[in-house]
Design an enzyme around this catalytic site. Structure first.
Site, PDB file in Angstrom:
ATOM      1  N   ASN A   1      35.215  33.799  36.625  1.00 23.18           N
ATOM      2  CA  ASN A   1      35.728  35.161  36.526  1.00 23.18           C
ATOM      3  C   ASN A   1      34.584  36.166  36.594  1.00 23.18           C
ATOM      4  O   ASN A   1      33.462  35.906  36.167  1.00 23.18           O
ATOM      5  CB  ASN A   1      36.575  35.355  35.262  1.00 23.18           C
TER       6      ASN A   1
ATOM      7  N   GLU B   1      34.063  40.156  35.676  1.00 25.31           N
ATOM      8  CA  GLU B   1      34.609  41.364  35.064  1.00 25.31           C
ATOM      9  C   GLU B   1      33.893  42.613  35.561  1.00 25.31           C
ATOM     10  O   GLU B   1      32.810  42.551  36.145  1.00 25.31           O
ATOM     11  CB  GLU B   1      34.470  41.293  33.543  1.00 25.31           C
ATOM     12  N   ASN B   2      34.519  43.737  35.266  1.00 20.15           N
ATOM     13  CA  ASN B   2      33.998  45.036  35.619  1.00 20.15           C
ATOM     14  C   ASN B   2      34.329  45.959  34.464  1.00 20.15           C
ATOM     15  O   ASN B   2      35.374  45.795  33.828  1.00 20.15           O
ATOM     16  CB  ASN B   2      34.665  45.490  36.918  1.00 20.15           C
TER      17      ASN B   2
ATOM     18  N   CYS C   1      39.829  37.178  38.595  1.00 19.80           N
ATOM     19  CA  CYS C   1      39.936  35.868  37.946  1.00 19.80           C
ATOM     20  C   CYS C   1      39.293  34.775  38.799  1.00 19.80           C
ATOM     21  O   CYS C   1      39.257  34.857  40.031  1.00 19.80           O
ATOM     22  CB  CYS C   1      41.405  35.521  37.715  1.00 19.80           C
TER      23      CYS C   1
ATOM     24  N   GLU D   1      40.414  31.825  39.467  1.00 19.79           N
ATOM     25  CA  GLU D   1      41.377  31.171  40.354  1.00 19.79           C
ATOM     26  C   GLU D   1      41.545  31.929  41.668  1.00 19.79           C
ATOM     27  O   GLU D   1      41.551  31.349  42.756  1.00 19.79           O
ATOM     28  CB  GLU D   1      42.749  31.042  39.677  1.00 19.79           C
TER      29      GLU D   1
ATOM     30  N   CYS E   1      46.869  33.486  34.911  1.00 17.94           N
ATOM     31  CA  CYS E   1      47.579  34.729  34.619  1.00 17.94           C
ATOM     32  C   CYS E   1      48.646  34.964  35.696  1.00 17.94           C
ATOM     33  O   CYS E   1      48.735  34.223  36.680  1.00 17.94           O
ATOM     34  CB  CYS E   1      46.598  35.900  34.572  1.00 17.94           C
TER      35      CYS E   1
ATOM     36  N   CYS F   1      47.269  35.368  39.257  1.00 18.86           N
ATOM     37  CA  CYS F   1      46.813  34.077  39.792  1.00 18.86           C
ATOM     38  C   CYS F   1      47.991  33.170  40.133  1.00 18.86           C
ATOM     39  O   CYS F   1      47.970  32.465  41.141  1.00 18.86           O
ATOM     40  CB  CYS F   1      45.872  33.394  38.803  1.00 18.86           C
TER      41      CYS F   1
END
Length: 160
Positions: free
Chosen positions: A62, A64-65, A73, A75, A112, A115
């Site tokens: 993953n 992030e920002n 993600c 996946e 999630c 995904c």
């Protein structure tokens, strides 16, 4: 008269001695890449490993920002990369491993919603389910035979 629509969903649980050689390899690769995740905001690390029909395995984690909706993600990254570069290779299995940065033990995690929908897209494209392997803290693999076990009422096609 009211109609009812029901789906039966289930996951299989496999202890380590029941894992296939391929499942073991995918879990190890997903676990190996999760520590490289860029997750400075949530400290939740996710690794994914994807097996294609030609035997190639791709991994991702993953990213992030600070603007949370912009993060991606593991996946979706691994599926997008692998199938963007190998569009004719059917994905067979995806393994997912996650943990909090401070923890030694993995966390039980499922894909999630975004995904799940992405996995569904590739199942529709290739007309075949993708096995989803998820490692839990007990060292077992939770295995979904396809996305229908995690997303029974999925969005498939604008024209159907």
């Amino acid at each position: 008269m009211t109609k009812r629509i029901e789906f039966k969903v289930s996951l299989e649980v496999f202890s380590p001695e029941e894992w296939t050689e391929t499942d073991t390899l995918l879990i190890e690769k997903a676990r190996g890449i999760l520590e490289k995740a860029h997750a400075p905001y949530s400290d939740f690390l996710v690794g994914a490993a994807l097996l294609l029909e030609n035997g190639e395995i791709f991994v991702a984690n993953n990213q992030e920002n600070v603007s949370f909706p912009v993060g991606v993600c593991a996946e979706r990254i691994v599926l997008s990369y692998a199938l963007g570069n190998h569009p004719d290779q059917r994905p067979l299995k995806i393994a997912i491993v996650a943990k909090r940065r401070a923890d030694q033990e993995v966390a039980t995690v499922t894909p999630c919603g975004l995904c799940r929908q992405t996995i569904n897209e590739y199942e529709v494209k290739f007309g075949h389910p993708i096995e989803i392997l998820m490692l839990n803290p007990q060292g077992e693999i939770l295995k979904a035979s396809g996305i229908d076990q995690l997303l029974p009422f999925r969005f498939n096609d604008l024209n159907s």
